[in-house]
Design a protein around this motif. Structure first.
Motif, PDB file in Angstrom:
ATOM      1  N   ARG A   1      99.846 -26.876  81.051  1.00  0.00           N
ATOM      2  CA  ARG A   1     101.216 -27.168  80.632  1.00  0.00           C
ATOM      3  C   ARG A   1     102.200 -26.703  81.716  1.00  0.00           C
ATOM      4  O   ARG A   1     103.211 -27.359  81.977  1.00  0.00           O
TER       5      ARG A   1
ATOM      6  N   ARG B   1      95.725 -38.237  79.061  1.00  0.00           N
ATOM      7  CA  ARG B   1      96.862 -39.139  79.280  1.00  0.00           C
ATOM      8  C   ARG B   1      97.856 -39.074  78.141  1.00  0.00           C
ATOM      9  O   ARG B   1      98.995 -39.479  78.285  1.00  0.00           O
ATOM     10  N   LYS B   2      97.424 -38.604  76.970  1.00  0.00           N
ATOM     11  CA  LYS B   2      98.331 -38.560  75.820  1.00  0.00           C
ATOM     12  C   LYS B   2      98.500 -37.143  75.281  1.00  0.00           C
ATOM     13  O   LYS B   2      98.854 -36.942  74.133  1.00  0.00           O
ATOM     14  N   ILE B   3      98.239 -36.211  76.118  1.00  0.00           N
ATOM     15  CA  ILE B   3      98.273 -34.807  75.686  1.00  0.00           C
ATOM     16  C   ILE B   3      99.694 -34.411  75.235  1.00  0.00           C
ATOM     17  O   ILE B   3     100.674 -34.810  75.846  1.00  0.00           O
ATOM     18  N   ASP B   4      99.770 -33.663  74.143  1.00  0.00           N
ATOM     19  CA  ASP B   4     101.061 -33.196  73.629  1.00  0.00           C
ATOM     20  C   ASP B   4     101.136 -31.690  73.879  1.00  0.00           C
ATOM     21  O   ASP B   4     100.553 -30.901  73.148  1.00  0.00           O
ATOM     22  N   TRP B   5     101.894 -31.314  74.921  1.00  0.00           N
ATOM     23  CA  TRP B   5     101.892 -29.919  75.322  1.00  0.00           C
ATOM     24  C   TRP B   5     102.768 -29.020  74.452  1.00  0.00           C
ATOM     25  O   TRP B   5     102.701 -27.809  74.571  1.00  0.00           O
ATOM     26  N   THR B   6     103.555 -29.615  73.568  1.00  0.00           N
ATOM     27  CA  THR B   6     104.362 -28.743  72.710  1.00  0.00           C
ATOM     28  C   THR B   6     103.484 -28.059  71.661  1.00  0.00           C
ATOM     29  O   THR B   6     103.870 -27.057  71.090  1.00  0.00           O
TER      30      THR B   6
ATOM     31  N   LYS C   1     101.297 -23.908  73.217  1.00  0.00           N
ATOM     32  CA  LYS C   1     102.015 -22.928  74.039  1.00  0.00           C
ATOM     33  C   LYS C   1     100.982 -21.970  74.623  1.00  0.00           C
ATOM     34  O   LYS C   1     100.101 -21.507  73.904  1.00  0.00           O
TER      35      LYS C   1
END
Lengths: 294, 364
Positions: free
Chosen positions: B210, B348-353, B356
């Motif tokens: 991230r 490619r579609k990773i959601d880093w929110t 943490k």
């Protein structure tokens, strides 16, 4: 949405576990914009910034960065962005120098001279481990990392929250320097309204996940008024003002109405219409913010 | 989690608990009756050495005992009790073995080597735990190396090694694996270790990456490739270490050493570990409940994946006895390619929110 926008969101929604965090966001940032993002705690400022930067995809709607879908932004576009996150998400196991070298390795446009100047100005000790820095020092290091590659778009999430007054002033001066270049744009969120007034030419006000104001700072100040009217003229004022933000009835002392002007609304004859006892005042940005969050 | 389990968990850690279970099972199993059980005992000593090393490292890290906070002192006492229990169990095993004539004086030399090796491992582990964050950085100072460098999984590797070597011998009936000789068994353990270690390291990469998305101008696919390159460097080092373990043991204990078989172990180890590495890379993109629980993902991996990884690795290693190995190596490679495609699609579609990084990373 036009392709010349650095960042743009259209009808963007974001939900977490079925809970709506952002609703119907329509906003864009272009060259020369210095956008201040205001919002109460939990309004969704950080989520909005993270969504605009492609850290998280919108649940529905579109978010674009330099014309490309934000989460799929290629490296060439990402390198035009500098970001200072809210949390001090640095690599604690590195020394300050190593950390900056790491960031610099990604950017051809890294300006060593600027880096050294900022480090010297802010007294960041690059020989120490990042984990041993104070919160303010970490914030300064993060800001140096975001500024030194001279990004076209600088995004700062509450950048001055941990800075002392001197460092804060130096930081603001640096941002002013950045904004003198018309090809560059800045988006920053803050709770310090005076900083926003000093820097921003546009304001986004976020309330409960909705962008309730997206426009020029001066226009905002001109568009919000507080009207003190006697009880006899209260109904008339209510009829005349199309977007009322709040009404406070003070009994015999009259009524206090805060209103936002609609784009096609004309207030030039408002004082005449409401009578001699009516008093109209324009508010400071801080007052506007407080009135918007009763 | 129940209070009892929580205390056990805090006091011993996942590998400590597993080692305790292993020790108890070994004691219940009775007197070492054959070479395999003797090897089990050796591995038990190995595990104890690792455990001892980890504790030594803890004290080294804290400077001196008196500087440890009270809470940690209590924990450390509990852990020392576990260590004492482990050593006692070993003592009982060795004494009983000698009394029943299963361990003879002619095996004393072997026993001495074993003890010396255990002590050596303990010191090495202590050093590793103390300076674990540096090895990845030595692999080229790449950005992802920094991400790996701050990875706490590194510090668990020695314990993972102990567990990986030890579990197959404790659960050999359950796993239905019967090594034809010690070399194959240890090689299987080494392959399992490489597989589990890579899985462990790779599963924590995405949340740390991230940082790269936020601070550095890279696309998601590029960030994955950066992480992948660093993981491959780690894999190369891991394979060397995993190859060394059975090779050195074989050189010491086996009169005639088979170099051809040892050489074939290298591609086997590589294939056994590369699939889990890509699986870990893909798994790291999921924001799942076990990520939020301290150390819980390690327990998850240990309890569910480690025996499977060992069994899978063992299945690959077993054909070492009938060279060539082309079919299993090709199958492993094909699986790795498929897992890489899956990982890339996930990244490619990773959601880093949702992920943490651990705030401890930036705090003292």
């Amino acid at each position: 949405m036009t392709s010349d926008a650095y960042l743009a969101a259209r009808a963007a929604h974001k939900t977490f576990d079925g809970r709506s965090v952002l609703t119907g966001i329509d906003a864009s940032i272009r060259a020369g914009d210095v956008v201040g993002l205001l919002g109460a705690n939990g309004a969704g400022k950080t989520t909005l910034i993270e969504m605009m930067l492609g850290l998280t995809p919108p649940t529905s709607g579109n978010v674009e960065m330099f014309g490309a879908t934000a989460i799929e932004a290629p490296a060439a576009l990402k390198r035009r962005v500098g970001f200072v996150p809210q949390g001090d998400e640095l690599i604690g196991t590195l020394k300050g120098r190593q950390y900056l070298d790491l960031i610099a390795s990604f950017y051809d446009s890294w300006d060593r001279e600027l880096e050294e100047r900022l480090v010297l100005l802010w007294g960041v000790d690059l020989a120490q481990l990042v984990s041993s820095y104070s919160t303010g020092q970490r914030q300064k290091l993060a800001i140096v990392g975001a500024l030194a590659h001279k990004p076209e778009l600088l995004v700062l999430d509450e950048p001055v929250a941990s800075l002392d007054p001197v460092a804060r002033r130096q930081f603001l001066k640096q941002i002013v320097e950045v904004t003198t270049d018309e090809r560059r744009a800045v988006l920053f969120s803050t709770h310090i309204v005076s900083d926003l007034e000093r820097l921003a030419n546009r304001v986004w006000i976020l309330k409960s996940g909705r962008l309730i104001w997206n426009g020029e700072l001066d226009t905002l100040k001109e568009s919000v008024i507080r009207v003190h009217v006697p009880q006899s003229a209260a109904d008339l004022a209510r009829m005349r003002l199309r977007q009322i933000i709040s009404v406070r009835d003070s009994g015999s002392a009259g009524c206090r109405i805060v209103a936002l002007r609609a784009p096609d609304e004309d207030w030039s004859s408002l004082e005449d219409v409401l009578g001699a006892e009516a008093r109209i005042e324009h508010l400071s940005l801080e007052d506007i913010f407080v009135e918007l969050h009763p | 989690m129940s209070p009892v389990l929580r205390i056990l968990w805090l006091a011993f850690g996942p590998f400590g608990v597993l080692m305790l279970v292993g020790l108890c099972l070994t004691l219940v199993d009775g007197v070492p009756g054959n070479r395999r059980q003797f090897t089990a005992m050796f591995l038990c000593l190995l595990g104890t050495g690792v455990f001892l090393g980890a504790r030594l490292a803890q004290f080294a890290k804290a400077g001196m005992w008196r500087w440890l906070p009270e809470g940690q002192k209590a924990l450390s006492r509990a852990r020392l009790i576990v260590l004492g229990a482990g050593l006692l169990a070993l003592g009982v095993l060795i004494t009983r073995g000698l009394r029943h004539g299963i361990l003879e004086f002619r095996t004393g030399k072997t026993l001495l080597y074993t003890v010396l090796m255990g002590v050596g491992i303990a010191i090495a582990v202590a050093a590793w735990r103390r300076w674990a964050r540096y090895p990845a950085g030595l692999l080229g100072r790449s950005p992802a190396a920094y991400i790996l460098e701050s990875n706490r999984a590194w510090t668990y590797l020695p314990a993972a090694m102990a567990a990986t070597f030890y579990i197959p011998f404790v659960f050999h009936d359950f796993l239905r694996v019967h090594a034809r000789d010690t070399y194959t068994a240890v090689a299987g353990g080494a392959a399992g270790f490489a597989a589990v270690a890579m899985l462990l390291i790779a599963t924590s990469v995405a949340p740390r990456a991230r940082l790269l998305w936020m601070l550095c101008g890279n696309s998601r696919a590029e960030i994955m490739r950066i992480c992948e390159r660093s993981l491959l460097s780690v894999l190369a080092v891991m394979v060397v270490f995993a190859w060394l373990a059975p090779t050195v043991l074989s050189l010491i204990f086996t009169p005639s050493f088979n170099w051809e078989r040892s050489a074939w172990l290298v591609p086997v180890l590589f294939v056994a570990a590369i699939g889990p590495m890509y699986l870990g890379l893909a798994l790291s993109t999921f924001a799942v409940w076990w990520r939020d629980m301290p150390r819980a993902h390690i327990l998850f991996i240990v309890l569910l994946i480690l025996p499977l990884a060992w069994r899978g690795a063992y299945a690959i290693v077993q054909p070492l006895e009938r060279i060539p190995l082309l079919a299993p190596v090709l199958c492993g490679a094909a699986a790795a390619v498929a897992l890489r495609a899956f990982a890339l699609w996930r990244w490619r579609k990773i959601d880093w929110t949702c992920m943490k990084p651990n705030p401890v990373e930036t705090r003292r």
